[in-house]
Write an enzyme that holds these catalytic residues in place. Structure first.
Site, short mmCIF file in Angstrom:
data_model
loop_
_atom_site.label_atom_id
_atom_site.label_comp_id
_atom_site.label_asym_id
_atom_site.label_seq_id
_atom_site.Cartn_x
_atom_site.Cartn_y
_atom_site.Cartn_z
N LEU A 118 21.20 30.71 -24.78
CA LEU A 118 19.25 30.32 -23.83
C LEU A 118 18.46 31.50 -24.70
CD1 LEU A 118 17.95 29.89 -20.96
CD2 LEU A 118 19.06 32.21 -20.33
N SER B 20 22.89 41.16 -33.16
CA SER B 20 23.22 42.27 -33.53
C SER B 20 23.18 41.85 -34.66
CB SER B 20 23.36 42.85 -32.18
OG SER B 20 24.84 42.09 -32.45
N ARG C 245 24.36 44.98 -20.77
CA ARG C 245 23.42 43.27 -20.11
C ARG C 245 22.28 44.33 -19.09
NH1 ARG C 245 26.42 38.32 -20.41
NH2 ARG C 245 28.20 38.54 -21.78
N SER D 293 20.77 36.98 -15.61
CA SER D 293 21.70 37.16 -14.89
C SER D 293 22.38 35.75 -15.27
CB SER D 293 21.83 38.60 -13.97
OG SER D 293 21.51 37.04 -13.28
#
Length: 165
Positions: free
Chosen positions: A6, A26, A103, A130
């Site tokens: 996304l 990351s 998250r 989410s």
């Protein structure tokens, strides 16, 4: 993050609309690959480790490098470590804490640092993602659903706290 899924799609659509985009991940390799796939024009990639020990300092470093911005789309998530149990009855508290680290707390810290440093435009926006598990939970995913619900609640709280006056 912005190097896949996304986040990548949001970056791609933003570029098509003429925006200047910064993606983060990351992994330097994933950042480099995504920037290349996005065409390299009007897109910059940054590496940020939201799972490390000094997350606030790491986020502040990256946001200061970026400077002022109008929109923040937070899609960071991580793969489950080998052996992590998602089931409430089989997992541990440590397994559940792991879901929250990137998250939920990653989003919280990123937004807080951006606001405290005054880098997010007053007319800007924040988007947190989410998933759909809070609306249609999957059996055995109570911990994951808990994170999604917490992020949804944070979104609602921030809408009130950060609303334009």
């Amino acid at each position: 993050g912005g190097s896949s899924g996304l986040g990548y799609s949001a970056a791609e659509a933003s570029l098509e609309s003429g925006a200047k985009v910064v993606i983060a991940s990351s992994s330097q390799q994933r950042v480099d690959d995504a920037v290349k796939r996005l065409g390299g024009k009007n897109v910059v990639g940054k590496v940020v480790d939201l799972g490390g020990e000094n997350v606030e300092q790491e986020v502040a470093r990256v946001l200061k490098e970026i400077g002022n911005f109008d929109h923040l789309i937070y899609t960071a998530g991580d793969s489950l470590p080998q052996g992590t149990k998602v089931s409430f009855t089989d997992g541990t508290v440590e397994d559940s804490k792991h879901f929250f680290k990137i998250r939920y707390w990653g989003a919280y810290i990123t937004i807080q640092v951006a606001v405290k440093l005054g880098l997010l435009s007053k007319e800007g926006s924040i988007v947190l993602t989410s998933g759909t598990s809070i609306f249609k939970p999957i059996k055995g995913w109570a911990s994951v659903v808990g994170v999604a619900g917490a992020l949804d609640a944070l979104t609602r709280g921030l809408a009130v706290d950060l609303a334009p006056i």
